[in-house]
Design a protein around this motif. Structure first.
Motif, PDB file in Angstrom:
ATOM      1  N   ASN A 200       0.823  -1.218   0.000  1.00 51.42           N
ATOM      2  CA  ASN A 200       0.000   0.000   0.000  1.00 51.42           C
ATOM      3  C   ASN A 200       0.855   1.266   0.000  1.00 51.42           C
ATOM      4  O   ASN A 200       0.401   2.323   0.395  1.00 51.42           O
ATOM      5  CB  ASN A 200      -0.945  -0.012   1.218  1.00 51.42           C
ATOM      6  CG  ASN A 200      -0.207  -0.270   2.519  1.00 51.42           C
ATOM      7  OD1 ASN A 200       1.011  -0.385   2.515  1.00 51.42           O
ATOM      8  ND2 ASN A 200      -0.929  -0.362   3.612  1.00 51.42           N
ATOM      9  N   GLY A 201       2.093   1.126  -0.472  1.00 58.15           N
ATOM     10  CA  GLY A 201       3.014   2.262  -0.439  1.00 58.15           C
ATOM     11  C   GLY A 201       3.805   2.204   0.858  1.00 58.15           C
ATOM     12  O   GLY A 201       3.240   1.939   1.907  1.00 58.15           O
ATOM     13  N   ARG A 202       5.108   2.409   0.779  1.00 55.66           N
ATOM     14  CA  ARG A 202       5.946   2.179   1.970  1.00 55.66           C
ATOM     15  C   ARG A 202       5.637   3.136   3.111  1.00 55.66           C
ATOM     16  O   ARG A 202       5.610   2.748   4.261  1.00 55.66           O
ATOM     17  CB  ARG A 202       7.428   2.259   1.592  1.00 55.66           C
ATOM     18  CG  ARG A 202       7.917   0.997   0.908  1.00 55.66           C
ATOM     19  CD  ARG A 202       9.358   1.107   0.471  1.00 55.66           C
ATOM     20  NE  ARG A 202      10.268   1.400   1.570  1.00 55.66           N
ATOM     21  CZ  ARG A 202      11.581   1.428   1.452  1.00 55.66           C
ATOM     22  NH1 ARG A 202      12.139   1.173   0.273  1.00 55.66           N
ATOM     23  NH2 ARG A 202      12.340   1.706   2.476  1.00 55.66           N
ATOM     24  N   ASN A 203       5.404   4.373   2.774  1.00 58.88           N
ATOM     25  CA  ASN A 203       4.999   5.378   3.765  1.00 58.88           C
ATOM     26  C   ASN A 203       5.800   5.263   5.065  1.00 58.88           C
ATOM     27  O   ASN A 203       5.235   5.131   6.153  1.00 58.88           O
ATOM     28  CB  ASN A 203       3.500   5.240   4.041  1.00 58.88           C
ATOM     29  CG  ASN A 203       2.959   6.437   4.811  1.00 58.88           C
ATOM     30  OD1 ASN A 203       3.556   7.518   4.764  1.00 58.88           O
ATOM     31  ND2 ASN A 203       1.868   6.256   5.535  1.00 58.88           N
TER      32      ASN A 203
ATOM     33  N   SER B  57       7.651   6.607  -1.283  1.00 58.82           N
ATOM     34  CA  SER B  57       6.862   6.132  -0.146  1.00 58.82           C
ATOM     35  C   SER B  57       5.400   5.916  -0.493  1.00 58.82           C
ATOM     36  O   SER B  57       4.649   5.369   0.301  1.00 58.82           O
ATOM     37  CB  SER B  57       6.974   7.117   1.015  1.00 58.82           C
ATOM     38  OG  SER B  57       6.348   8.327   0.655  1.00 58.82           O
ATOM     39  N   LYS B  58       4.975   6.360  -1.675  1.00 57.44           N
ATOM     40  CA  LYS B  58       3.543   6.227  -1.994  1.00 57.44           C
ATOM     41  C   LYS B  58       3.299   5.521  -3.320  1.00 57.44           C
ATOM     42  O   LYS B  58       2.210   5.599  -3.883  1.00 57.44           O
ATOM     43  CB  LYS B  58       2.849   7.587  -1.944  1.00 57.44           C
ATOM     44  CG  LYS B  58       3.461   8.646  -2.842  1.00 57.44           C
ATOM     45  CD  LYS B  58       2.752   9.988  -2.681  1.00 57.44           C
ATOM     46  CE  LYS B  58       1.411  10.007  -3.379  1.00 57.44           C
ATOM     47  NZ  LYS B  58       0.787  11.339  -3.410  1.00 57.44           N
ATOM     48  N   THR B  59       4.316   4.812  -3.805  1.00 56.57           N
ATOM     49  CA  THR B  59       4.167   4.113  -5.082  1.00 56.57           C
ATOM     50  C   THR B  59       3.816   2.655  -4.877  1.00 56.57           C
ATOM     51  O   THR B  59       4.361   1.984  -3.997  1.00 56.57           O
ATOM     52  CB  THR B  59       5.483   4.204  -5.892  1.00 56.57           C
ATOM     53  OG1 THR B  59       5.692   5.563  -6.271  1.00 56.57           O
ATOM     54  CG2 THR B  59       5.427   3.343  -7.147  1.00 56.57           C
ATOM     55  N   VAL B  60       2.868   2.164  -5.699  1.00 54.55           N
ATOM     56  CA  VAL B  60       2.634   0.731  -5.829  1.00 54.55           C
ATOM     57  C   VAL B  60       2.752   0.413  -7.320  1.00 54.55           C
ATOM     58  O   VAL B  60       1.964   0.905  -8.134  1.00 54.55           O
ATOM     59  CB  VAL B  60       1.246   0.309  -5.300  1.00 54.55           C
ATOM     60  CG1 VAL B  60       1.067  -1.205  -5.440  1.00 54.55           C
ATOM     61  CG2 VAL B  60       1.067   0.739  -3.851  1.00 54.55           C
ATOM     62  N   ASP B  78       6.848  -0.657  -3.134  1.00 54.21           N
ATOM     63  CA  ASP B  78       5.945  -1.807  -3.100  1.00 54.21           C
ATOM     64  C   ASP B  78       5.539  -2.226  -4.517  1.00 54.21           C
ATOM     65  O   ASP B  78       5.301  -1.360  -5.383  1.00 54.21           O
ATOM     66  CB  ASP B  78       4.680  -1.467  -2.306  1.00 54.21           C
ATOM     67  CG  ASP B  78       4.929  -1.428  -0.805  1.00 54.21           C
ATOM     68  OD1 ASP B  78       6.071  -1.701  -0.386  1.00 54.21           O
ATOM     69  OD2 ASP B  78       3.975  -1.136  -0.055  1.00 54.21           O
ATOM     70  N   LEU B  98      -6.896   3.053  -2.894  1.00 53.31           N
ATOM     71  CA  LEU B  98      -5.899   3.994  -2.358  1.00 53.31           C
ATOM     72  C   LEU B  98      -5.628   5.085  -3.405  1.00 53.31           C
ATOM     73  O   LEU B  98      -4.572   5.117  -4.033  1.00 53.31           O
ATOM     74  CB  LEU B  98      -4.599   3.244  -2.022  1.00 53.31           C
ATOM     75  CG  LEU B  98      -4.711   2.091  -1.014  1.00 53.31           C
ATOM     76  CD1 LEU B  98      -3.409   1.296  -0.958  1.00 53.31           C
ATOM     77  CD2 LEU B  98      -5.072   2.612   0.370  1.00 53.31           C
ATOM     78  N   ARG B 101      -2.242   7.070  -3.774  1.00 50.29           N
ATOM     79  CA  ARG B 101      -0.972   6.433  -4.115  1.00 50.29           C
ATOM     80  C   ARG B 101      -0.678   6.617  -5.605  1.00 50.29           C
ATOM     81  O   ARG B 101      -1.598   6.809  -6.406  1.00 50.29           O
ATOM     82  CB  ARG B 101      -1.004   4.936  -3.812  1.00 50.29           C
ATOM     83  CG  ARG B 101      -1.402   4.549  -2.399  1.00 50.29           C
ATOM     84  CD  ARG B 101      -0.543   5.210  -1.335  1.00 50.29           C
ATOM     85  NE  ARG B 101      -0.664   4.529  -0.062  1.00 50.29           N
ATOM     86  CZ  ARG B 101      -1.635   4.721   0.827  1.00 50.29           C
ATOM     87  NH1 ARG B 101      -2.590   5.615   0.600  1.00 50.29           N
ATOM     88  NH2 ARG B 101      -1.659   4.029   1.958  1.00 50.29           N
TER      89      ARG B 101
END
Lengths: 352, 265
Positions: A200-203, B57-60, B78, B98, B101
């Motif tokens: 869900n994104g590493r965040n 930090s917000k990539t899938v 991710d 989401l 993202r």
């Protein structure tokens, strides 16, 4: 919580039960006889700030479920037999990637396009894998509208607990019939496990997460399979079943879903004809309640499996009974529903 | 294998600075790609985009089945490994749940234009707010060089050994032209990955495709015309010449759709 009883259609109950069970996202494609599920969810899901999307096919539906499940959501689809066949590849991937999801199959007659009338001919597909590779789904079989409402939440919980796809195996009768069911006005509070594995994104998470079923090294894949098999073995603890009139039963009828409703009526008819018949109803079809069946059958003279197929569940019954008692089958095919008196005649035959 | 030295961590003599290093979005894993393949280049450009827009930090990301099946090994964000052709459906599942993202797919031509065409077209038609990085090398690379829907007429493959016969197997599918009629598309562009200049153009197009999603303008796709020297039976250099001489005549490069505010500027 106030739960007033009202007249509810089976498919409506599935939809409302999914919402109550914490379904975050539903993806589906129209197919009879389950269309009320997406129709109702197309209204209910956005109303609760959740996702409903009609996909271009069942293939797309199950892969949208895969993506949503990977992202940590309680994701779901529903369909009927031919559509479920199209989802089998995706189910295998979801099982391989160890993701939780829920798929409802409101079964209809097959093979092929078959019919739109009720059937239980997808038992093998649901319980023995269905797609490619060694995997199993957690499979629940409701027998009334109340269970159509309550099982989605339980199935989501099991799916999350085991990180595994769950199925609800219903049929055209259960989907289309109306009967009273207690549906609470308010949504229950749903507790969810943490999903630290979610993509869900590493965040801020230290490591990336990958949702994947590709394990190219044969030894690693063997280990992965062993892990899956250990998980399926552990699921045995979740077996659910129901018994009726079994204390003194000489004939033990084994049936699930709508066939169990018929069989229960038939048992009562048989008792009026002097035959002590009882019902064993598997509620989880995988894991199959093998040991409870063996214990319940202790003292009976014979076992009769009743199902709306040529005989699929009966194989699990025979594996459980393992030659201890005669096991016979009354299997009806093609969407034909036998009457309780027809089932009763088979009970009488089995008692001879 | 040579030792990997992080340039930024290396001792640099006074007065020197690091001007080129691996994007933070990429892992240290050595890639499995064949010599002369451009997947490595395209991967790097993806990594650059994630760095440039600060999206780690917000990539899938969603990987395909095909040569790039191991793409999740090469990135630090991710990823979900989709089944063959279904990446846009998987990406839809992630993005709908989401929406904040950054969700992209990375797909080859067999994956995207053959088995996954339905998912491609419908994701585009819905205006699914995802970005697709499409590698078109006109062949099934990983399975051993079979004919793809994008193989040129006359192209020899292991399943068209006398050359693709248009009368029997049809003409190549032009994905950008096909999708450009759909209102849900926010950005569509095609570029050959054949020279530093073209790679710069590709970077520009990819930047637009990322922005398209970040600005919520709908489905974005960049098609990279790529060489497959091994399965084409060519040297890496000849494969690049083949793209510039032959492939671009069937698949003309350029922007097909651009709904960004600064389009054309």
């Amino acid at each position: 919580m106030q739960a007033k009883r009202r007249l509810v259609k089976g498919n409506e109950a599935i939809a409302l039960g999914a919402v109550a069970g914490g379904c975050d996202a539903f993806f589906g494609y129209p197919i009879t006889p389950q269309n009320e599920v997406p129709e109702i969810l197309s209204q209910e899901m956005p109303r609760h700030g959740r996702v409903f999307l009609q996909a271009e096919s069942e293939v797309a539906s199950i892969n949208m479920v895969y993506g949503a499940a990977a992202a940590g959501m309680r994701a779901m689809s529903s369909s009927s037999s031919p559509g479920i066949s199209l989802m089998m590849e995706g189910m295998s991937y979801i099982a391989g990637a160890e993701l939780p999801c829920l798929v409802v199959n409101v079964m209809r007659g097959g093979p092929g396009l078959g019919s739109i009338t009720p059937s239980q001919a997808d038992y093998f597909q649901a319980c023995k894998g269905g797609g490619h590779g060694d995997y199993r789904c957690f499979v629940m079989a409701p027998w009334n509208v109340q269970e159509m409402y309550s099982f989605p939440g339980i199935a989501f919980e099991m799916a999350d607990r085991y990180r595994n796809p769950a199925m609800i195996l219903a049929d055209g009768v259960l989907g289309q019939m109306m009967e009273p069911a207690a549906i609470p006005d308010e949504l229950p509070v749903v507790t969810r496990p943490d999903k630290p594995w979610a993509t869900n994104g590493r965040n801020g998470r230290g490591q990336k997460n990958v949702a994947n079923s590709l394990v190219i090294d044969p030894y690693e894949l063997r280990d992965h399979n062993r892990k899956l098999q250990a998980k399926y073995a552990a699921m045995q603890a979740e077996c659910k079943w129901d018994t009726r009139l079994v204390e003194d039963a000489e004939i033990l009828v084994v049936a699930y879903g709508i066939a169990a409703r018929l069989a229960y009526s038939a048992c009562k008819l048989a008792r009026k004809r002097g035959i002590r018949a009882g019902l064993f109803r598997p509620i989880t079809l995988f894991p199959f309640p093998t040991q409870p069946l063996v214990e319940t059958a202790d003292g009976a003279k014979s076992v009769l499996a009743v199902e709306l197929s040529s005989g699929q569940m009966v194989e699990d019954v025979r594996l459980a009974i393992n030659g201890r008692l005669p096991v016979t089958l009354y299997g009806e095919m093609g969407g034909v529903i036998p009457s309780p008196s027809e089932v009763c005649d088979r009970i009488v035959e089995a008692a001879k | 294998m040579s030792t990997v030295i992080e340039p930024s961590k290396a001792q640099l003599p006074d007065g020197m600075q690091c001007v080129f290093e691996r994007p933070r979005a990429m892992s240290e894993k050595p890639m499995h790609y064949c010599p002369g393949c451009s997947h490595g280049t395209y991967h790097r450009l993806v990594g650059e985009m994630i760095d440039e827009f600060d999206l780690l930090s917000k990539t899938v990301g969603v990987c395909p089945v095909g040569c790039a099946v191991f793409a999740y090994e090469y990135f630090e964000f991710d990823m979900v490994e989709a089944s063959h052709g279904r990446a846009p459906a998987v990406a839809t599942g992630v993005k709908r749940c989401l929406p904040d993202r950054f969700v992209f797919t990375y797909q080859g031509d067999g994956d995207l234009a053959s088995i996954g065409m339905a998912e491609t077209i419908h994701a585009a038609a819905r205006g699914e707010n995802i970005t697709v990085f499409f590698v078109n090398n006109g062949i099934f690379g990983m399975t051993g060089g079979q004919m793809a829907p994008t193989s040129l007429v006359g192209q020899k493959t292991t399943t068209s050994q006398k050359g693709r016969d248009a009368a029997w197997t049809g003409q190549p599918i032009k994905v950008c032209e096909l999708l450009s009629s759909l209102d849900g598309v926010g950005y569509l562009a095609r570029v050959p990955l054949t020279s530093p200049k073209n790679i710069k153009t590709c970077r520009k197009y990819m930047r637009n495709a990322v922005r398209c999603q970040l600005e919520g303008r709908g489905f974005a796709l960049v098609e990279a015309l790529s060489p497959c020297p091994v399965q084409w039976g060519m040297t890496p250099g000849a494969a690049l010449d083949y793209i510039d001489d032959k492939v671009v005549k069937v698949f003309p490069p350029g922007e097909f759709v651009n709904k960004l505010d600064d389009a054309g500027k």
